[in-house]
Structure formats: structure tokens, C-alpha cells
Design a protein around this motif. Structure first.
Motif, short mmCIF file in Angstrom:
data_model
loop_
_atom_site.label_atom_id
_atom_site.label_comp_id
_atom_site.label_asym_id
_atom_site.label_seq_id
_atom_site.Cartn_x
_atom_site.Cartn_y
_atom_site.Cartn_z
N TRP A 1 -6.28 2.40 6.00
CA TRP A 1 -6.50 3.95 6.76
C TRP A 1 -7.64 4.56 6.35
O TRP A 1 -7.74 4.92 5.16
N HIS B 1 0.64 5.10 1.67
CA HIS B 1 -0.06 5.87 2.29
C HIS B 1 1.08 6.65 2.95
O HIS B 1 2.28 6.41 3.50
N ARG C 1 0.86 -1.21 0.11
CA ARG C 1 0.10 0.07 -0.19
C ARG C 1 0.95 1.37 0.04
O ARG C 1 2.11 1.21 0.45
#
Length: 527
Positions: free
Chosen positions: A143, A97, A95
Motif C-alpha cells: 500500500w 495495514h 503485512r
């Protein structure tokens, strides 16, 4: 440099599946800007968790690995134990982020881990253990827009692996297993991926149905507390169920279109679990794979994205997408799936991985790959030779690997070889016995070949479309003489077969072998 004729790009805007015809199991793929990044599980191999890069989702190149030394996970991964077959690094998630790349993964015995990097090619931060509780599998973080963070993962329960949602601290450094909740416990689940898209939550994973067939499903909810709806997304059909396409990643493109990247998960095939890419359309808030024949495998399709398209699309609900990254010059210029290796750089090419962590001081790159003799943990087993260097077998219609071996530094009793690392491992070796150099093969059919006066010697293996391997040698690199009989190439420990380079002897460091001029040729795809 060799090529993969008939897999991946075919020209005229068409590609063929599988796009990665080798053991690229448990993929996760994301797009950041106009770059696509993939991670793939590596089990006991070192470095761990391979990282690949693409600009079109079809042509891929290795750019590095997440874990430089797999022995960081524990002593069982080291050269003097080699006890992590069918264990180690399983499916993980990738991911982007807060300006960093995040990889979460588990090992069944050691726990749940996270590491981050500014660039997917590395370096990655030292592993951080989120939990040392054994038995967790296939994690993925989310998130959320409200500032909270979550981790979805599978663990045993009710006699099967069930999908659970775990609260995670926003900094990604801790999780609360005591507060976990079950998302799905109806079937065994694996390969979890969680998304928030256009305000809804989605969990993508495979299911093992009652007949043992793995299928890809997706779950959807308006809130993480549920209720969750589920739909079948993709399943194989036919006598071999098309190798069970069942686990992977949903990926968006700069123009707003989508694709599915999946591995073919059915075991038993020598080349392991290859990667395919299928088109996706969204309908009524659900993704539809291969909309022309929904939920079914597709073997040829139009390219999902052009590499020169602008990367300024902002997918709904996912926030801004930053621009593409630069690769190191040696990686940017490297061919997709480099097939040849002269071992003339400063480091090993990222296509190469050791079987468990290598013995310290047992190898170096110095005008070729120098492998010092390593005493096997068990006699006569290629799987028990420390410091064995491997790369994935590719294709399904046969391939040929050749390497030149320098013999001037071989010690008495030392062997240097080329082989297939798998359940029924086999190899061809050149061995020094006093002043004599001899050729031999080992495997299902051990055989002694001729003696030679001097090296170097070229060793060759040829894999046919039926999954059998034969061995040969040459003194000039042009004319080859066969040695031994035919051996099988097999799947083992949930991994595809690997091409292996090794050097062994009655004691560590009795001598050294020099490998260079590695050439790998893959037969064209006939599908």
C-alpha cells in the motif's frame, strides 16, 4: 517439557542458527510494536499457513493458523482424495495495514487468496479469491503513500518464473492481471517481498541461477516504474552450499537495527527447510547481510533485540508502529516449540497439523486424542490413511518420539500407530486380531513383533543423526523392546519428514484408539 539444546538462544546474549531447526519453509516475518509474527507455508497440511510469535526474533511459539480447514481450497484436499502432495499453500506474505493483519498466498491450481485478522492468532476472515487463474506464486502486497496499492507475484514466462507487479484495489479485494508489468525476468524468482523504505522501493526474492543454486537478491528503484537495480544479498558456500539460505524477510527492530530471516531452501534433508536469522546493516541505501562477512552465512551471533526494549521506534518511510498485542493466556504461557502433548485441552495444540483435511467425525479430544479407524485410500500406505495427525521433525542430530496408546476400544482388524510420514514412510503399530493384540512395523522392512495380552502400550521411534529410524514398544513406559529393522527418514514432495499418529482399519469407525503422553526429545546441536 523438553528443550532444543544448542539451537536458538544459547545464553549470554548469543544465539545459534538455525533458530527453528525444522520444516518452517517460506517464512515471512513482520514486527508490530514489540511483537514479531511469522507465517510459514504448509502445502497440503491442515490447518493451513502456520502462525508463530516471538519477542526476540529467536525464540518462537506456534499460536495458530490462517486457514482452519484446508479443504476450503477444494475437494482435492479432503480426506477421501488426498491429492495435494507437493501442492497447496506455498509461500505467502504477512503485512499490517489499516489496523489489520493481511495474509496473501497462492496455490498453483486454485489461484491467489487474501484473508485478514485483527490478531495474528486469529480468527481470520473467510478466504477471498483475488484470481482463480492458475500458475501464480509467492505474492506480497504494497500500500503506497499515494493511496494506490500493488501486488508483486511470480508466474511462468520465458521458460521460468518471473517477478511481476500487479495493480490492486486499495481495499485489497481485487487485482488487475491485465495491467501487470514485469519487474525481473532474467532468472527464475520465488519468495517475493516488496517494501517501501525511506522513499525507495525494494523487492526481495530468491533467484535460481544457471547452476541450479538458489541465492537471495534484492532489487531497488526510485519509482515502481523502474529502472530496477539488483544486488546479491546472501548465498551459501561449501560442499552443500550451507543448505542454500535464500528466501525470507527483512525485519526492523525497535532500536532501528535490522535482521534477515531466511529459510535454507536446498531439498533432500529429512528435517526440511529450517530458519536462520542474520544481522543486517544498511549502507548507501542497500541492506548488507552479515556485515562482518558480507553475503555469507553466519551460524552464531549476538541477539538482535532485547525483549524489554521500548517499542516506540518509527522506521523511516513506514508510518507509525502500533503497540504489542496480548496473547490468549494459554498461548502466552506455552513454551517455545512445545515438544510434549497430553491432549488434555479442548483443542489440538497449534504444533499439530493433519495430513490433508481429516475425515469428519473421525477424531475428538476426550481424555486424550481419540482417533477412530479410517479405511486407507490405498492399502499399506501411511500417506493414504485419512485423519493422520502430524508434527514437524526437529533437529539434525537425532530425536525420540514416544506416545501411549490405549487399546481397549480397538476393533477387529484395527491398527493404531506412530510413524514417520515421508517419501519412504514407516511406522510401528499395535493391531487387534480377534482377542489378540500384536505389534508390527511397516516400511522398507516390514516385521512382525510379539503379541501382548492387554494395553495400554507405549510406542517409540528413534531417529539417528544419519537419518534412520528404529521402532520399539513398552508395556510400562520404561523398558522398551525393539521391533523390526532400520528404515530411512526422507524428504518428499518438497517437505521435511513428519512424526505421525494414525488409526486405520478394514472399514471406517470399526473401533477407536486413544493417544496421550506424547513426548518428544531432540538431541543437542553439535555445530
Amino acid at each position: 517439557m523438553g528443550s532444543l539444546d544448542g539451537w536458538g538462544l544459547l545464553g549470554d546474549g548469543i544465539y545459534a542458527n538455525p533458530v527453528l531447526p525444522g520444516d518452517y519453509s517460506d517464512p515471512d516475518v513482520i514486527r508490530v510494536g514489540d511483537d514479531y509474527w511469522m507465517i510459514t507455508s504448509t502445502f497440503q497440511y491442515s490447518p493451513g499457513m502456520a502462525v508463530l510469535h516471538s519477542r526476540d526474533l529467536i525464540s518462537w511459539r506456534h499460536v495458530g493458523a490462517v486457514l482452519p480447514d484446508v479443504s476450503e481450497l477444494g475437494p482435492a484436499y479432503r480426506w477421501n482424495r488426498m491429492e495435494r502432495y507437493n501442492l497447496g499453500i506455498y509461500a505467502g506474505s504477512l503485512r499490517f495495514h489499516a489496523g489489520r493483519y493481511w495474509v496473501h498466498f497462492t496455490t498453483l491450481d486454485e489461484g491467489i487468496f487474501v484473508t485478514t485478522a485483527e490478531h495474528p492468532a486469529g480468527p481470520w476472515t473467510p478466504l477471498h479469491c483475488l484470481s482463480d487463474e492458475a500458475g501464480w506464486d509467492d505474492p506480497c502486497p504494497l500500500w503506497d503513500n499515494d493511496g494506490r496499492a500493488w501486488l508483486v507475484a511470480s508466474s511462468p514466462g520465458h521458460g521460468r518464473w518471473i517477478t511481476q507487479l500487479i495493480p490492486m484495489s486499495p481495499d485489497g479485494r481485487s487485482i488487475d492481471l491485465a495491467a501487470r508489468t514485469v519487474i525481473d525476468d532474467f532468472h527464475t524468482s520465488e519468495g517475493n517481498k516488496i517494501h517501501r523504505i525511506d522513499g525507495r522501493y525494494y523487492v526481495l526474492h530468491n533467484e535460481v541461477r544457471g547452476d541450479g543454486n538458489r541465492v537471495l537478491v534484492i532489487m531497488r528503484a526510485e519509482a515502481l516504474t523502474g529502472p530496477w537495480e539488483k544486488r546479491l544479498l546472501l548465498q551459501g558456500e561449501g560442499p552443500d552450499r550451507e543448505r542454500e539460505p535464500n528466501q525470507g524477510a527483512l525485519v526492523d527492530h525497535p532500536d532501528g537495527s535490522w535482521s534477515l530471516v531466511t529459510h535454507h531452501g536446498r531439498g533432500g534433508y529429512a528435517e526440511g527447510r529450517p530458519i536462520s536469522v542474520l544481522p543486517v546493516e544498511w549502507k548507501d541505501g542497500w541492506p548488507v547481510v552479515n556485515p562482518a562477512d558480507p553475503g555469507r552465512m553466519l551460524w552464531r551471533a549476538e541477539l538482535p533485540v532485547l525483549a524489554d526494549r521500548a517499542a516506540d521506534h518509527e522506521p523511516g518511510g513506514r508510518g507509525p508502529v502500533e503497540g504489542s498485542l496480548e496473547l490468549a493466556p494459554e498461548l502466552e504461557s506455552a513454551p517455545e516449540l512445545a515438544l510434549d502433548e497430553d491432549f488434555d485441552g479442548e483443542v489440538l495444540g497449534p504444533e499439530w497439523e493433519w495430513n490433508h483435511a481429516p475425515r469428519p467425525g473421525s477424531w475428538e479430544i476426550a481424555d486424550g486424542l481419540v482417533l477412530r479407524a479410517s479405511r486407507p485410500l490405498r492399502p499399506g500406505e501411511l500417506r493414504a490413511i485419512p485423519s493422520t495427525l502430524t508434527r514437524r521433525m526437529l533437529g539434525t542430530n537425532g530425536s525420540t518420539a514416544t506416545v501411549r496408546v490405549g487399546t481397549d476400544r480397538l476393533g477387529d482388524g484395527q491398527s493404531a500407530g506412530l510413524g514417520m510420514l515421508c517419501r519412504d514412510s514407516s511406522s510401528i503399530t499395535v493391531c487387534r486380531d480377534g482377542d489378540v493384540l500384536g505389534l508390527a512395523t511397516s516400511g522398507e522392512h516390514d516385521a512382525t513383533g510379539p503379541t501382548i495380552d492387554v494395553g495400554p502400550v507405549w510406542l517409540r521411534l528413534v531417529i539417528d543423526a544419519r537419518g534412520y529410524v528404529t521402532y520399539a514398544f513398552s508395556l510400562d513406559g520404561e523398558t522398551y523392546q525393539p521391533v523390526g529393522n532400520t528404515d530411512s527418514v526422507s524428504w518428499s514432495d518438497y517437505r521435511g519428514a513428519r512424526i505421525a499418529l494414525f488409526s486405520t482399519g478394514p472399514a471406517d469407525d470399526v473401533g477407536a484408539a486413544r493417544f496421550d503422553g506424547f513426548r518428544y526429545r531432540v538431541e543437542p546441536r553439535h555445530r
